[in-house]
Each structure stands twice: as C-alpha cells, then as structure tokens.
Design an enzyme around this catalytic site. Structure first.
Site, short mmCIF file in Angstrom:
data_model
loop_
_atom_site.label_atom_id
_atom_site.label_comp_id
_atom_site.label_asym_id
_atom_site.label_seq_id
_atom_site.Cartn_x
_atom_site.Cartn_y
_atom_site.Cartn_z
N GLU A 189 3.40 -8.92 8.13
CA GLU A 189 3.40 -7.44 8.18
C GLU A 189 4.29 -6.85 7.08
O GLU A 189 4.36 -5.64 6.91
CB GLU A 189 3.89 -6.96 9.55
CG GLU A 189 3.03 -7.41 10.72
CD GLU A 189 1.58 -7.00 10.54
OE1 GLU A 189 0.71 -7.86 10.67
OE2 GLU A 189 1.32 -5.81 10.23
N PRO A 244 0.82 -1.22 0.00
CA PRO A 244 0.00 0.00 0.00
C PRO A 244 0.85 1.28 0.00
O PRO A 244 0.38 2.35 -0.32
CB PRO A 244 -0.80 -0.11 1.31
CG PRO A 244 -0.77 -1.54 1.68
CD PRO A 244 0.55 -2.05 1.19
N ARG A 246 -2.21 -7.78 -21.22
CA ARG A 246 -3.16 -7.32 -22.23
C ARG A 246 -2.51 -6.33 -23.21
O ARG A 246 -2.99 -6.15 -24.33
CB ARG A 246 -4.35 -6.62 -21.58
CG ARG A 246 -5.19 -7.47 -20.67
CD ARG A 246 -6.22 -6.61 -19.96
NE ARG A 246 -7.05 -5.88 -20.92
CZ ARG A 246 -8.04 -6.40 -21.62
NH1 ARG A 246 -8.32 -7.67 -21.47
NH2 ARG A 246 -8.75 -5.70 -22.46
N ASP A 274 -9.87 -0.31 -25.21
CA ASP A 274 -10.26 -0.49 -23.80
C ASP A 274 -10.54 0.86 -23.17
O ASP A 274 -9.92 1.85 -23.51
CB ASP A 274 -9.10 -1.14 -23.03
CG ASP A 274 -9.19 -2.65 -23.09
OD1 ASP A 274 -10.17 -3.15 -23.64
OD2 ASP A 274 -8.27 -3.31 -22.58
#
Ligand SMILES: CN1CCN(C(=O)c2nonc2N)CC1
Length: 245
Positions: free
Chosen positions: A115, A88, A153, A168
């Site tokens: 963690e 994150p 992709r 897309d």
C-alpha cells in the site's frame, strides 16, 4: 547522470539496463544506475520488508527500518541526490518535467510496493513525489523506469542526430505526426505523395500541419498549454477550415 533505485525487485531494472537507448546510455557511461534492496537491510530470519498498517484495513505497508537503511546507503553513494517517490499522489510527469529532471547530476528513486510507505518516512526522507498517470500500479518500479527512459533520451550524446529528441513529439508540446516506410503500397494504401517529393521544406510543413491537426483532433487540451508561432497558427487554421468547408 547517476541514478540510485530503491526497490524490492532489482531484477526488474534489466528492462532499462540491458536494452535500447537506456542500455546504450549506460554502456557509454552517460548514465549509471545502482540499486539498493530493502530486503538486504533486514535483520530477521524471514527478511521481513512489510508491516501491518496502523488502523487496520487491507494490505500491508513497507517496513520503515529496511527502507530507511537502504535510503541511507544510497545517499552515501549519491550525496547530492534528491529523493523521489513514485505514487499516484505525485506531480504528474510530462515532457517539461523530464527536461527539468534531465539537468540533474544525481537522483534517487524510491519504488514503493504494497500500500506504500509510512507517511512519516516520506515527510522526513523524500524530497518530491512523481506520478506517471492517474491509475494504480502494483509498484513504483515501472513508473521509475518510465522516468529513467524519458530522461535518458534527453541527456546529451544519448540520441544520435538521426533520433534527435529535439524533433520528438511533445518536445514542442504537440502530438507526433504520422510516419511511413516501405512498401509504398501497403494493402492498397499509398504513402502521402509529399513524402516522396524530396521537397524537404514542403515535407517539414506537412509534418507540422499533421502534428497540429492530430493535437487539435485528439488532445485539444494540449493546445491550451502551448503558444503557437505564426506558422503553426496558420497551418492549424488552414486544417480547421479544410475540415469545416
Ligand atoms: C505504492 N505504489 C502504488 C502504485 N504506484 C503507482 O500507481 C504510481 N507510481 O507512479 N505513478 C503511479 N500511478 C506506485 C507506488
């Protein structure tokens, strides 16, 4: 593109190696994926891969030596690869980033568990950190596979013309337009007549207007990041005036 994946759960990678666009890309030799499991680089009877955090507190940290040895093995196989850690705290992943990443020949993904990883190892051995969103997962594997799917992709030859990534959503920075298929009458709701008209230019403009409208309604923040061309500006203005008249 050759990808190395450091993970305690290599079996999870079946989700990208055995299915869909990514599975076909691997089968067709456009993408390769090899994993290294830190547990295979342990030397104790219990094959310990986690360790207690200095300073105490909840949870465990990934044990440094097995991780470092697994990374060394991956680097030997992929000497040109940059090493990316999923967390994150990383750079937010978006379509523009995927386009950048799709130009790489080799890449090593490090999926943390518990963690996370000792900061000194990150500083010494990791070139970049990536995040797939502002939330906490139980490991980096799913995040890494999201990145692999998004990059695959964009690799030449992976998507045929029929699925072209060029059309897309997000390729032009906008949300996707609505899609329809048979039956024409679905529970009393009809397909927009324009899509049945066979007028390809009219259909193209309708789809573009729908993309602009949805982006304006649902994710106006995305409009701050794109430069609309003349046609897009006109279509969006047309939609907005229709909503406010
Ligand atoms: C140690 N582990 C913590 C949880 N984690 C994530 O939440 C994550 N990874 O990439 N984007 C994310 N969000 C992966 C790493």
């Amino acid at each position: 593109m050759k990808i190395g994946f450091i993970t305690l759960f290599p079996e999870m990678l079946a989700a990208v190696t055995d299915y869909g666009v990514t599975g076909r890309a691997i089968k067709n030799g456009l993408l390769s994926l090899q994993s290294w499991n830190p547990r295979d680089f342990t030397h104790d009877r219990h094959q310990t891969v986690d360790d207690r955090p200095y300073g105490g507190g909840p949870g465990m940290v990934m044990k440094t030596e097995p991780l470092s040895d697994a990374l060394a093995a991956a680097r030997q196989a992929l000497p040109k690869a940059r090493v990316a850690y999923l967390s994150p705290q990383g750079r937010p992943l978006d379509q523009a980033a995927l386009s950048e990443l799709a130009t790489r020949e080799e890449w090593i993904l490090l999926a943390g568990r518990y963690e996370g990883v000792d900061e000194r190892l990150l500083q010494a051995e990791v070139d970049e950190e990536w995040s797939i969103g502002d939330y906490v997962l139980s490991g980096g594997e799913l995040a890494g596979m999201v990145m692999i799917d998004g990059v695959a992709r964009l690799l030449p030859g992976v998507l045929g013309h029929a699925q072209s990534a060029v059309e897309d959503s997000f390729v032009d920075g906008l949300l996707d337009c609505p899609h329809y298929t048979r039956p024409e009458d679905y529970r009393g709701e009809q397909v927009p007549e324009v899509l049945l008209s066979g007028d390809h230019e009219r259909i193209r403009r309708w789809r573009l207007k729908q993309s602009l409208a949805r982006t304006w309604e649902r994710r106006p923040d995305l409009l701050d990041r794109v430069t609309l061309n003349k046609e897009q500006q006109e279509l969006l203005a047309e939609y907005i005036s229709e909503q406010t008249s």
